[in-house]
Scaffold this motif. Structure first.
Motif, PDB file in Angstrom:
ATOM      1  N   TRP A  75       0.837  -1.202   0.000  1.00 15.25           N
ATOM      2  CA  TRP A  75       0.000   0.000   0.000  1.00 15.25           C
ATOM      3  C   TRP A  75       0.877   1.260   0.000  1.00 15.25           C
ATOM      4  O   TRP A  75       0.626   2.195  -0.751  1.00 15.25           O
ATOM      5  CB  TRP A  75      -0.923  -0.009   1.228  1.00 15.25           C
ATOM      6  CG  TRP A  75      -1.722   1.236   1.363  1.00 15.25           C
ATOM      7  CD1 TRP A  75      -2.922   1.518   0.765  1.00 15.25           C
ATOM      8  CD2 TRP A  75      -1.379   2.393   2.137  1.00 15.25           C
ATOM      9  NE1 TRP A  75      -3.334   2.779   1.128  1.00 15.25           N
ATOM     10  CE2 TRP A  75      -2.403   3.331   1.968  1.00 15.25           C
ATOM     11  CE3 TRP A  75      -0.297   2.703   2.955  1.00 15.25           C
ATOM     12  CZ2 TRP A  75      -2.383   4.577   2.587  1.00 15.25           C
ATOM     13  CZ3 TRP A  75      -0.263   3.943   3.576  1.00 15.25           C
ATOM     14  CH2 TRP A  75      -1.313   4.859   3.379  1.00 15.25           C
ATOM     15  N   ARG A  78       2.399   1.891  -3.445  1.00  9.74           N
ATOM     16  CA  ARG A  78       1.418   2.280  -4.451  1.00  9.74           C
ATOM     17  C   ARG A  78       0.757   3.623  -4.153  1.00  9.74           C
ATOM     18  O   ARG A  78       0.599   4.461  -5.033  1.00  9.74           O
ATOM     19  CB  ARG A  78       0.359   1.194  -4.582  1.00  9.74           C
ATOM     20  CG  ARG A  78      -0.494   1.393  -5.823  1.00  9.74           C
ATOM     21  CD  ARG A  78      -1.560   0.342  -5.971  1.00  9.74           C
ATOM     22  NE  ARG A  78      -2.574   0.601  -4.960  1.00  9.74           N
ATOM     23  CZ  ARG A  78      -3.217  -0.342  -4.278  1.00  9.74           C
ATOM     24  NH1 ARG A  78      -2.942  -1.600  -4.475  1.00  9.74           N
ATOM     25  NH2 ARG A  78      -4.128  -0.020  -3.401  1.00  9.74           N
ATOM     26  N   GLU A  79       0.363   3.842  -2.914  1.00 10.30           N
ATOM     27  CA  GLU A  79      -0.426   5.017  -2.575  1.00 10.30           C
ATOM     28  C   GLU A  79       0.398   6.221  -2.130  1.00 10.30           C
ATOM     29  O   GLU A  79      -0.023   7.353  -2.304  1.00 10.30           O
ATOM     30  CB  GLU A  79      -1.439   4.668  -1.480  1.00 10.30           C
ATOM     31  CG  GLU A  79      -2.449   3.622  -1.893  1.00 10.30           C
ATOM     32  CD  GLU A  79      -3.342   4.085  -3.033  1.00 10.30           C
ATOM     33  OE1 GLU A  79      -3.696   5.281  -3.081  1.00 10.30           O
ATOM     34  OE2 GLU A  79      -3.685   3.236  -3.879  1.00 10.30           O
ATOM     35  N   ARG A 123      -3.487   9.816   4.905  1.00  9.84           N
ATOM     36  CA  ARG A 123      -3.813   8.977   3.752  1.00  9.84           C
ATOM     37  C   ARG A 123      -4.200   7.568   4.187  1.00  9.84           C
ATOM     38  O   ARG A 123      -5.137   6.977   3.655  1.00  9.84           O
ATOM     39  CB  ARG A 123      -2.611   8.932   2.815  1.00  9.84           C
ATOM     40  CG  ARG A 123      -2.940   8.453   1.464  1.00  9.84           C
ATOM     41  CD  ARG A 123      -1.795   8.730   0.546  1.00  9.84           C
ATOM     42  NE  ARG A 123      -2.319   8.745  -0.803  1.00  9.84           N
ATOM     43  CZ  ARG A 123      -1.714   9.303  -1.803  1.00  9.84           C
ATOM     44  NH1 ARG A 123      -0.586   9.920  -1.624  1.00  9.84           N
ATOM     45  NH2 ARG A 123      -2.231   9.266  -2.993  1.00  9.84           N
ATOM     46  N   SER A 127      -7.884   5.593   3.756  1.00  4.56           N
ATOM     47  CA  SER A 127      -8.016   4.264   3.154  1.00  4.56           C
ATOM     48  C   SER A 127      -8.692   3.299   4.112  1.00  4.56           C
ATOM     49  O   SER A 127      -9.563   2.531   3.724  1.00  4.56           O
ATOM     50  CB  SER A 127      -6.645   3.708   2.766  1.00  4.56           C
ATOM     51  OG  SER A 127      -6.126   4.402   1.661  1.00  4.56           O
ATOM     52  N   ASP A 136      -7.959  -3.143  -1.537  1.00  4.53           N
ATOM     53  CA  ASP A 136      -7.038  -2.502  -2.468  1.00  4.53           C
ATOM     54  C   ASP A 136      -5.730  -3.260  -2.569  1.00  4.53           C
ATOM     55  O   ASP A 136      -5.001  -3.122  -3.529  1.00  4.53           O
ATOM     56  CB  ASP A 136      -6.723  -1.073  -2.026  1.00  4.53           C
ATOM     57  CG  ASP A 136      -7.849  -0.110  -2.328  1.00  4.53           C
ATOM     58  OD1 ASP A 136      -8.810  -0.520  -3.011  1.00  4.53           O
ATOM     59  OD2 ASP A 136      -7.775   1.045  -1.878  1.00  4.53           O
TER      60      ASP A 136
END
Length: 141
Positions: A75, A78-79, A123, A127, A136
């Protein structure tokens, strides 16, 4: 059982032993500076970590996020755009609450990672609040 270092590595070691002490003093200062830059970034982001005293890796405690290290590392890359290695890879017993960062990078890279980590908590909470974190991060075989 015997083990021997390959000849090219032995030659490299001989060369390294001939470097002046000033080379190693400079190397120590350089890595210390990079460590302080990155640890400052981790502090600014409010992350808990174990301060390294002889390596260019740092373990960060992610237990506050309630996610395992493998999913969290995927995560994060990617994020947030910052790569980490799941800390469980370095323990004999299951230990999913750490990720490991490597700070032997250019200063610009460390600063960019630090800026991205500043928004990590917000963030992550977004999520997690959307319950998207686990979905995700479905790992593709």
């Amino acid at each position: 059982m015997t083990v021997g270092a390959p000849h090219p590595l032995q030659e490299a070691a001989v060369t390294a032993l001939r470097f002046p002490d000033s080379y190693y003093a400079g190397l120590t200062l350089e890595y210390t500076r990079r460590r302080e830059i990155f640890l400052g970034c981790l502090r600014a982001a409010g992350l808990q970590f174990s301060e390294p005293h002889g390596a260019y890796y740092v373990l960060v405690d992610i237990s506050e996020f309630g996610q395992n290290d493998v999913l969290f590392a995927h995560w994060l890359a990617r994020e947030v755009g910052v790569a980490a290695v799941p800390g469980s890879r370095f323990f004999h017993e299951p230990e999913p609450r750490f990720i490991r960062f490597h700070f032997a990078k250019r200063e610009e890279t460390l600063q960019a990672a630090g800026e991205r980590l500043l928004g990590l908590r917000e963030r992550a909470m977004e999520s997690f609040a959307k319950s998207q974190f686990a979905t995700d991060l479905e790992l593709v075989p």
